[in-house]
Design a protein around this motif. Sequence first.
Motif, PDB file in Angstrom:
ATOM      1  N   ILE A  90     -25.309  15.450 -19.829  1.00  0.00           N
ATOM      2  CA  ILE A  90     -24.006  14.908 -18.887  1.00  0.00           C
ATOM      3  C   ILE A  90     -22.910  16.075 -19.146  1.00  0.00           C
ATOM      4  O   ILE A  90     -22.328  16.230 -20.331  1.00  0.00           O
ATOM      5  CB  ILE A  90     -23.755  13.466 -19.631  1.00  0.00           C
ATOM      6  CG1 ILE A  90     -24.778  12.616 -19.679  1.00  0.00           C
ATOM      7  CG2 ILE A  90     -22.563  12.949 -19.295  1.00  0.00           C
ATOM      8  CD1 ILE A  90     -24.709  11.461 -20.620  1.00  0.00           C
ATOM      9  N   HIS A  91     -22.386  16.444 -17.844  1.00  0.00           N
ATOM     10  CA  HIS A  91     -21.595  17.481 -17.776  1.00  0.00           C
ATOM     11  C   HIS A  91     -20.136  16.786 -17.650  1.00  0.00           C
ATOM     12  O   HIS A  91     -19.680  16.105 -16.897  1.00  0.00           O
ATOM     13  CB  HIS A  91     -21.826  18.361 -16.581  1.00  0.00           C
ATOM     14  CG  HIS A  91     -20.787  19.355 -16.573  1.00  0.00           C
ATOM     15  ND1 HIS A  91     -20.592  20.198 -15.444  1.00  0.00           N
ATOM     16  CD2 HIS A  91     -20.026  19.902 -17.379  1.00  0.00           C
ATOM     17  CE1 HIS A  91     -19.781  20.899 -15.461  1.00  0.00           C
ATOM     18  NE2 HIS A  91     -19.441  20.977 -16.900  1.00  0.00           N
ATOM     19  N   SER A  92     -19.511  16.601 -19.015  1.00  0.00           N
ATOM     20  CA  SER A  92     -18.175  16.003 -19.186  1.00  0.00           C
ATOM     21  C   SER A  92     -17.376  16.620 -20.392  1.00  0.00           C
ATOM     22  O   SER A  92     -18.150  16.971 -21.329  1.00  0.00           O
ATOM     23  CB  SER A  92     -18.343  14.451 -19.202  1.00  0.00           C
ATOM     24  OG  SER A  92     -17.293  13.853 -19.544  1.00  0.00           O
ATOM     25  N   ASN A  93     -16.389  16.663 -20.150  1.00  0.00           N
ATOM     26  CA  ASN A  93     -15.500  17.176 -21.433  1.00  0.00           C
ATOM     27  C   ASN A  93     -14.621  15.780 -22.147  1.00  0.00           C
ATOM     28  O   ASN A  93     -13.767  16.030 -23.002  1.00  0.00           O
ATOM     29  CB  ASN A  93     -14.179  17.902 -20.953  1.00  0.00           C
ATOM     30  CG  ASN A  93     -14.868  19.207 -20.277  1.00  0.00           C
ATOM     31  OD1 ASN A  93     -15.746  19.856 -20.815  1.00  0.00           O
ATOM     32  ND2 ASN A  93     -14.297  19.661 -19.006  1.00  0.00           N
ATOM     33  N   THR A  94     -15.212  14.810 -21.881  1.00  0.00           N
ATOM     34  CA  THR A  94     -14.446  13.539 -22.489  1.00  0.00           C
ATOM     35  C   THR A  94     -15.700  12.590 -22.653  1.00  0.00           C
ATOM     36  O   THR A  94     -16.728  12.338 -22.024  1.00  0.00           O
ATOM     37  CB  THR A  94     -13.570  13.063 -21.575  1.00  0.00           C
ATOM     38  OG1 THR A  94     -13.012  11.714 -22.006  1.00  0.00           O
ATOM     39  CG2 THR A  94     -13.996  12.786 -20.067  1.00  0.00           C
ATOM     40  N   GLY A  95     -15.667  11.518 -23.324  1.00  0.00           N
ATOM     41  CA  GLY A  95     -16.288  10.436 -23.647  1.00  0.00           C
ATOM     42  C   GLY A  95     -16.049   9.590 -22.490  1.00  0.00           C
ATOM     43  O   GLY A  95     -15.109   9.674 -21.787  1.00  0.00           O
TER      44      GLY A  95
END
Length: 570
Positions: free
Chosen positions: A272-277
């Motif tokens: 899951i490419h993300s910098n946040t939940g």
Amino acid sequence: MRTATLGPAQRAEALAGMAERELDVLVVGAGVVGAGTALDAVTRGLSTGLVEARDWASGTSSRSSKLIHGGLRYLEMLDFTLVREALKERGLLLERLAPHLVKPVPFLYPLQHKVWERFYAGSGVALYDAMSVSSGHGHGRGLPTHRHLSRKRALRVAPALRKDALVGALQYYDAQMDDARYVTTLVRTAAAYGASCANRARVIDFLREGERVVGARVRDVEGGGEYEIRAKQVVNATGVWTDDTQALIGERGQFHVRASKGIHLVVPKDRIHSNTGLILRTEKSVLFVIPWGRHWIVGTTDTDWDLDKAHPAASSADIDYLLEHVNSVLAVPLTRDDVQGVYAGLRPLLAGESDATSKLSREHTVAHPVPGLVVVAGGKYTTYRVMAKDAVDEAVHGLDQRVAECVTEDVPLVGAEGYRALWNARNRIASRTGLHVVRVEHLLNRYGSLTEELLDLIVADPALGEPLTGADDYLRAEVVYAASHEGARHLDDVMTRRTRISIETFDRGTRSARECAELMAPVLGWDKRQTENEVEHYEKRVQAERESQRQPDDQTADAARLGAPDIVPL
């Protein structure tokens, strides 16, 4: 405050010591509420004992979403009191009580309607932040307020999202921790202030004098001995086992606890490419995608459970439910092959009029069903300290003595004092010890200033500074320390609760099991046969869990999970 060590010798001393004199308070159950109650009682100057049938946090308190949060969705239920209380506790934990264990975490809430939803959800998040500030805690140490994002900015923060899954987003902050590690630290803190604490010690009956409960008969499930532990007040903090424990006194409880099953998936960070939940709405509740080191935790479900309480099982239907809902917003869907770990836990909910467990109260209650016995149940992990205070306040009513007020708001957990100074010196510590600075950061965020105790082990035996085979996020020293200082009695305690190897590796820890058992053996006095037995039991547990997760429903999943017996039968 003395250093608290919960090794084999200390456990034996605690059991024998509790049986030698009458305690002021005996707490039954060492989940977060029971451990918190023991700390509250002992820091008021009361002689305190804590017993747990299995391991610290082996029930609900090791299988949560691992969030310290106000409960944003409870605002929608207009439960302002619960949210305000939880936000105050979140701030206390972040700032004062456990900064080494509780960390800020960002969440993105995708919006699907341009005008009304941004106003509606934005108003809720704004109120959430305002209540946090008004509590006096929460934004003092790097916990930012929420912000509104356009779709373009939201996709920059979370590229994993499908473009058609949102028209914009809100981003806000909560906090997270390793729930089992937190409870272990809580128990050690209570022990440091003088509480006698013993795990694998099961209450098999309550001692009575007429109507009054005057203690408990406790069986050492390891050694087989029994102890009569007398106490002026007994606190039942057994969570989903509350009704079972109450049955020992033959009294009908003033309330009942229903178990709600919540399951979580653990997937690798790169899926899951993300910098946040993420926080997503479902038809029943909300779904979280939570950053977890080199992984994501995806959860949770909320369904009624009336089968085995010790080992709730995740079925194939549960896993499909989570994958379906998270994939509804992901550009690249997750598959079963992406799931590294699965865990299931039970929430203790106060039984009410609603048939849906998602609508039952997360608030807690305290009762005094018979003289000498206090029961505390319900609640949220985040508000454990308030629950503990209320339980001890109730117990104090039955003590014929003057007792101080609760002080736990000002009692940091062991490892908190000096943590920030050591964090600032982490590069120097790395240089001094030869460990990579990332390893030092890992230790500081798990043990705080107690990290020095692990470093001493490594100095004495440099081989303990090496990573575990098949689970290289953890050092060999952490396994030894779990057995010598943290009360780990069995391989499962280390693989599942002192570390998270059982859910953070594709093999569920089977590659590391033998090495861990061999590291524990000298500390716990295991011979070769016992060491083999521990490994065999762990491998059977993993096999049974995998089998249960292939079953279509709760009944068949439960039957499959029960195919692996406990290492110590209760």
